[in-house]
Design a protein around this motif. Structure first.
Motif, mmCIF file in Angstrom:
data_model
loop_
_atom_site.group_PDB
_atom_site.id
_atom_site.type_symbol
_atom_site.label_atom_id
_atom_site.label_comp_id
_atom_site.label_asym_id
_atom_site.label_seq_id
_atom_site.Cartn_x
_atom_site.Cartn_y
_atom_site.Cartn_z
ATOM 1 N N ALA A 181 0.857 -1.187 0.000
ATOM 2 C CA ALA A 181 0.000 0.000 0.000
ATOM 3 C C ALA A 181 0.888 1.230 0.000
ATOM 4 N N ILE A 182 0.442 2.256 -0.705
ATOM 5 C CA ILE A 182 1.140 3.536 -0.710
ATOM 6 C C ILE A 182 0.082 4.610 -0.507
ATOM 7 N N ALA A 183 0.311 5.494 0.459
ATOM 8 C CA ALA A 183 -0.714 6.464 0.827
ATOM 9 C C ALA A 183 -0.068 7.707 1.425
ATOM 10 N N ALA A 184 -0.865 8.752 1.505
ATOM 11 C CA ALA A 184 -0.470 9.971 2.217
ATOM 12 C C ALA A 184 -1.652 10.385 3.066
ATOM 13 N N MET A 185 -1.381 10.681 4.335
ATOM 14 C CA MET A 185 -2.463 11.121 5.216
ATOM 15 C C MET A 185 -1.965 12.262 6.093
ATOM 16 N N SER A 186 -2.912 13.080 6.532
ATOM 17 C CA SER A 186 -2.598 14.186 7.432
ATOM 18 C C SER A 186 -2.556 13.665 8.875
ATOM 19 N N LEU A 187 -2.213 14.533 9.797
ATOM 20 C CA LEU A 187 -2.165 14.151 11.211
ATOM 21 C C LEU A 187 -3.525 13.688 11.722
ATOM 22 N N ASN A 188 -4.610 14.197 11.138
ATOM 23 C CA ASN A 188 -5.952 13.764 11.542
ATOM 24 C C ASN A 188 -6.525 12.715 10.585
ATOM 25 N N ARG A 189 -5.632 11.985 9.879
ATOM 26 C CA ARG A 189 -5.935 10.819 9.053
ATOM 27 C C ARG A 189 -6.653 11.130 7.742
ATOM 28 N N VAL A 190 -6.784 12.394 7.366
ATOM 29 C CA VAL A 190 -7.440 12.752 6.107
ATOM 30 C C VAL A 190 -6.565 12.318 4.939
ATOM 31 N N ILE A 191 -7.215 11.711 3.922
ATOM 32 C CA ILE A 191 -6.510 11.367 2.684
ATOM 33 C C ILE A 191 -7.144 12.050 1.473
ATOM 34 N N GLY A 192 -8.353 12.586 1.636
ATOM 35 C CA GLY A 192 -9.013 13.224 0.512
ATOM 36 C C GLY A 192 -10.081 14.199 0.941
ATOM 37 N N ALA A 193 -10.385 15.140 0.032
ATOM 38 C CA ALA A 193 -11.458 16.111 0.244
ATOM 39 C C ALA A 193 -12.127 16.346 -1.108
ATOM 40 N N GLY A 194 -13.384 15.958 -1.212
ATOM 41 C CA GLY A 194 -14.094 16.147 -2.472
ATOM 42 C C GLY A 194 -13.447 15.418 -3.633
ATOM 43 N N LEU B 7 -5.617 -3.563 3.098
ATOM 44 C CA LEU B 7 -4.518 -3.549 4.075
ATOM 45 C C LEU B 7 -4.246 -4.901 4.736
ATOM 46 N N PRO B 8 -5.270 -5.694 5.059
ATOM 47 C CA PRO B 8 -4.972 -7.003 5.643
ATOM 48 C C PRO B 8 -4.162 -7.916 4.709
ATOM 49 N N HIS B 9 -4.164 -7.620 3.403
ATOM 50 C CA HIS B 9 -3.457 -8.435 2.412
ATOM 51 C C HIS B 9 -2.136 -7.797 1.963
ATOM 52 N N CYS B 10 -1.733 -6.723 2.620
ATOM 53 C CA CYS B 10 -0.521 -5.999 2.231
ATOM 54 C C CYS B 10 0.655 -6.400 3.109
ATOM 55 N N SER B 11 1.803 -6.594 2.470
ATOM 56 C CA SER B 11 3.025 -6.882 3.224
ATOM 57 C C SER B 11 3.663 -5.601 3.730
ATOM 58 N N ASP B 12 3.545 -4.526 2.941
ATOM 59 C CA ASP B 12 4.205 -3.265 3.264
ATOM 60 C C ASP B 12 3.237 -2.104 3.090
ATOM 61 N N LEU B 13 3.482 -1.060 3.859
ATOM 62 C CA LEU B 13 2.745 0.188 3.759
ATOM 63 C C LEU B 13 3.763 1.319 3.700
ATOM 64 N N TYR B 14 3.735 2.075 2.609
ATOM 65 C CA TYR B 14 4.573 3.265 2.462
ATOM 66 C C TYR B 14 3.660 4.458 2.700
ATOM 67 N N LEU B 15 3.850 5.117 3.826
ATOM 68 C CA LEU B 15 2.920 6.154 4.256
ATOM 69 C C LEU B 15 3.616 7.502 4.362
ATOM 70 N N THR B 16 3.106 8.462 3.616
ATOM 71 C CA THR B 16 3.550 9.844 3.764
ATOM 72 C C THR B 16 2.671 10.470 4.827
ATOM 73 N N LEU B 17 3.295 10.937 5.893
ATOM 74 C CA LEU B 17 2.561 11.605 6.965
ATOM 75 C C LEU B 17 2.735 13.107 6.779
ATOM 76 N N VAL B 18 1.647 13.763 6.391
ATOM 77 C CA VAL B 18 1.650 15.211 6.191
ATOM 78 C C VAL B 18 1.534 15.847 7.570
ATOM 79 N N LYS B 19 2.470 16.730 7.898
ATOM 80 C CA LYS B 19 2.601 17.243 9.262
ATOM 81 C C LYS B 19 1.657 18.404 9.559
ATOM 82 N N ARG B 20 0.392 18.195 9.266
ATOM 83 C CA ARG B 20 -0.625 19.186 9.614
ATOM 84 C C ARG B 20 -1.993 18.513 9.568
ATOM 85 N N GLU B 21 -2.962 19.169 10.188
ATOM 86 C CA GLU B 21 -4.336 18.695 10.119
ATOM 87 C C GLU B 21 -5.030 19.432 8.983
#
Length: 193
Positions: free
Chosen positions: A6-19, A141-155
């Motif tokens: 899995a590859i994802a980016a999320m904010s500090l409050n777990r947001v990944i998308g808006a609209g 996610l239960p079927h993923c070996s790895d997670l590459y996560l970009t943590l955006v340092k803001r809400e």
């Protein structure tokens, strides 16, 4: 046994998308995503695919939707320039479209599946990256070996959130850090022992 990643980016409050859009603009993170996924397989849900507005070039795009024909009919601007491919091992389970721009060697392929259960990682020679949205991450996610996560340092404000993963994955390394974000590599706990 081969697994999804899995590859994802999320904010500090777990947001990944808006609209149906990514609620931040981080060119360095986009370059990282491109580097990781180029030449590989990217799996996304219909809303993520529609939010992009086109398939990701030089990658095999796997789109999950319960209504494949509806997706194709609603987007002639995308699927009108592709031709449906009637060969290969996925034929019984997916709609396939190939696209090669004039003068380019690289191919972009779109496969449309109606269920994540129909994707067998062993059938693909390259890495398979789960790219969103929230429902797809939750299923995969239960079927993923790895997670590459970009943590955006803001809400940020948003309407799509990354599902809880912390009890199933452990941090194995911090790959990159900037003042705006950091990229973390997690591995599924069942595989790291």
């Amino acid at each position: 046994m081969k697994h999804f990643k899995a590859i994802a980016a999320m904010s500090l409050n777990r947001v990944i998308g808006a609209g149906n859009k990514i609620p931040w603009h981080l060119p360095e993170d986009f370059k990282w995503f491109k580097k990781m996924t180029m030449g590989n397989v990217v799996v996304m849900g219909r809303k993520t695919f529609e939010g992009l507005g086109q398939p990701l070039p030089n990658r095999k795009n796997l789109v999950l939707t319960k209504h494949p024909q509806r997706l194709i009919k609603q987007h002639p601007e995308i699927f009108g320039q592709y031709h449906e491919w009637r060969g290969g091992k996925y034929l019984k389970r997916a709609y396939q479209f190939h696209f090669t721009k004039l003068g380019e060697k690289n191919e972009t392929e779109i496969l449309i599946f109606n269920s994540l259960d129909k994707l067998d990682p062993e059938e693909f020679p390259n890495d398979i990256f789960i790219c969103g949205g929230a429902k797809i991450y939750e299923q995969a996610l239960p079927h993923c070996s790895d997670l590459y996560l970009t943590l955006v340092k803001r809400e940020v404000e948003g309407d799509a959130f990354f599902p809880p993963f912390e009890n199933k994955f452990e941090l194995i390394e911090e790959l990159h850090e900037t003042p705006e974000f950091k990229i973390l590599h997690y591995r599924h706990k069942s595989l790291s022992k």
